[in-house]
Structures are given as structure tokens and as C-alpha cells.
Scaffold this motif. Structure first.
Motif, PDB file in Angstrom:
ATOM      1  N   TRP A  89       0.836  -1.204   0.000  1.00 17.72           N
ATOM      2  CA  TRP A  89       0.000   0.000   0.000  1.00 17.72           C
ATOM      3  C   TRP A  89       0.867   1.249   0.000  1.00 17.72           C
ATOM      4  O   TRP A  89       1.874   1.325   0.697  1.00 17.72           O
ATOM      5  CB  TRP A  89      -0.896  -0.012   1.231  1.00 17.72           C
ATOM      6  N   ARG A 153      -7.358  -5.093   1.023  1.00 19.48           N
ATOM      7  CA  ARG A 153      -6.824  -4.390  -0.145  1.00 19.48           C
ATOM      8  C   ARG A 153      -7.128  -5.143  -1.439  1.00 19.48           C
ATOM      9  O   ARG A 153      -7.498  -4.546  -2.461  1.00 19.48           O
ATOM     10  CB  ARG A 153      -5.312  -4.204   0.003  1.00 19.48           C
ATOM     11  N   PRO A 158      -7.259  -0.004  -2.282  1.00 21.23           N
ATOM     12  CA  PRO A 158      -6.333   0.700  -1.374  1.00 21.23           C
ATOM     13  C   PRO A 158      -7.005   1.639  -0.381  1.00 21.23           C
ATOM     14  O   PRO A 158      -6.528   1.794   0.742  1.00 21.23           O
ATOM     15  CB  PRO A 158      -5.416   1.468  -2.333  1.00 21.23           C
ATOM     16  N   TYR A 161      -8.178  -0.423   2.415  1.00 16.78           N
ATOM     17  CA  TYR A 161      -7.005  -0.872   3.174  1.00 16.78           C
ATOM     18  C   TYR A 161      -6.583   0.208   4.165  1.00 16.78           C
ATOM     19  O   TYR A 161      -6.286  -0.081   5.332  1.00 16.78           O
ATOM     20  CB  TYR A 161      -5.842  -1.205   2.246  1.00 16.78           C
TER      21      TYR A 161
END
Length: 252
Positions: A89, A153, A158, A161
Motif C-alpha cells: 500500500w 486491499r 487501497p 485498506y
């Protein structure tokens, strides 16, 4: 960089002693000459004990410099895996001129302590790219948390996440499927899909790659940061990280 310099008298005296030893091979000395030489060295050190501390400081500085050089070499040798693995990430400013990588564990107290420091650094600077490496090393709860974050994710993207990452950093108590499911539902995520994904080969592979990378970088604790070409092992306050960032930009 701090440089260690010996006091002139100490250097002169030790140089004379070394020259005497070189001129007369100790192995070729008689027992009396060898004993006299050793007594001379002992007497000097007893009169100037600060020389011993200076020598210890010089050794420690030499070891620190060697360790820093080794870290730079390890980062260079693993550059792509650290900064461009294609799955970790990315937060902060994705186009920032400085990259900060964090190897973290959700159950690590110092990782949790570092959260507001990193947030402050990113907010005040605005030009730092942050990469998070899931590195669970503190037991089953750590592994379950990282699996859940990675699965989120993969399933939800993202942004989700980032939300889960922050929530896990604040979570207290045991980590169970029930708790994780409630967390996902509270964020409006598909809990069943995420829980199913947790034990997938994709998650296994990502964790395995992170652990192998950590081994190559000789990382054994969290948090550990990689800031450009430098490794920072342990918790650091935002002000200290900001100073290092400024030095990196200055060195260019």
C-alpha cells in the motif's frame, strides 16, 4: 557525522610506543625488555586512562559507520523489492520526492506509538511517499491482522485498506473472525469476501515475500523504516524524521 579525534599528547605517546614496538619485535625481545615495555604501556595508561575511553569511542564510531554502510548496500541491492514491489500500500503523496517505507506489526506498541508521528510528518511535509510493509512477527493475532488488511486491499482496494489499517492500529483486545467481521461491516465492506480471502495464496505470497525481504535487510523488529537509502531501526519522533528528510533533500 561525528568525528573522533585523539588528544595530541595521547596520540604522540601511543605513536612513540608503537614505533618502539615496531623497531624491536616483541618476540625478539628478552623477557626483561618485554616486561619493561609492557610496564611502560601500563604506566602510561594508568596516568592517562582517558585514552582507553577514546579508543572505545573510536571503535564504536567505526562499527557504527560500518553498519550504516552495510545498510546502504543492502537497500541498494534490494531497491525494487523495497520501493516498487507492485503490491504494498502506498500513502502520503504517491509522487513525493522522498519515500519512507515502514515494516510494521499491528500488535507492536511502538508501531502504534509511531502512527501519530508519521501522520504529523506526512501532513507537515506534503511531499513524502509512504509505503507500508505488512510484517507480522508478534504471534497469531499479528498474522491474522495482517492477513485481514491484505485481504481487504485485494477485495476492496487501497482506500479500504487505509481505513482498515488505521482501525487495526487502534484495536484493543483479541483478534478473531467475529471481531474482524464486525470491523469490516462497520466500514461498509464485504466481510465474508475479505475473511475468505485471508487464507488465499495471494496473501500467503505477499507475507512470504515481506518476510524474505526483511531477512535480507536483517530486520528483526518493528517498526523498521527505510528512508531513501538509509535504514532507521526503531521508533522515531516526527521531528527527528523530518530532520533526516531535510538532510536527504539537501544531499540530493
Amino acid at each position: 557525522m561525528t568525528m573522533i579525534r585523539f588528544a595530541a599528547p595521547a596520540v604522540t605517546a601511543l605513536a612513540l610506543l608503537a614505533a618502539q614496538a615496531q623497531a624491536s619485535d616483541l618476540r625478539a625481545m628478552s623477557d626483561e625488555d618485554r616486561a619493561a615495555f609492557r610496564n611502560e604501556v601500563r604506566e602510561y595508561l594508568m596516568e592517562h586512562p582517558e585514552v582507553i575511553l577514546e579508543a572505545v569511542n573510536a571503535l564504536e564510531q567505526r562499527q557504527a559507520d560500518a553498519a550504516a554502510k552495510a545498510d546502504v548496500d543492502m537497500v541498494a541491492a534490494n531497491h525494487e523489492a523495497i520501493f516498487n514491489d507492485g503490491y504494498s500500500w502506498v500513502g502520503g503523496n504517491p509522487d513525493g520526492d522522498i519515500t519512507l517505507v515502514e515494516f510494521m506489526d499491528y500488535r507492536c506498541g511502538y508501531c502504534r506509538k509511531a502512527v501519530p508521528e508519521i501522520t504529523e510528518l506526512l501532513q507537515k511535509d506534503g511531499n513524502i511517499r509512504l509505503i507500508v510493509k505488512e510484517f507480522p512477527i508478534l504471534g497469531e493475532a499479528s498474522v491474522a491482522s495482517s492477513r485481514f488488511a491484505i485481504a481487504t486491499r485485494l477485495v476492496a482496494g487501497p482506500k479500504a485498506y487505509g481505513q482498515v489499517h488505521d482501525a487495526l492500529m487502534e484495536m484493543q483486545g483479541d483478534v478473531s473472525n467475529v471481531v474482524l467481521s464486525r470491523l469490516a461491516e462497520g466500514l461498509g465492506l464485504d466481510a465474508d469476501a475479505i475473511l475468505t480471502k485471508m487464507n488465499s495464496e495471494e496473501v500467503d505470497e505477499e507475507l512470504s515475500k515481506n518476510h524474505m525481504l526483511a531477512q535480507r535487510l536483517k530486520i528483526s523488529g518493528t517498526p523498521t523504516f527505510v528512508l531513501q537509502d538509509e535504514m532507521l531501526r526503531g521508533y522515531l519522533p516526527a521531528a527527528q524524521m523530518a530532520r533526516i528528510v531535510a538532510e536527504k533533500r539537501k544531499d540530493g
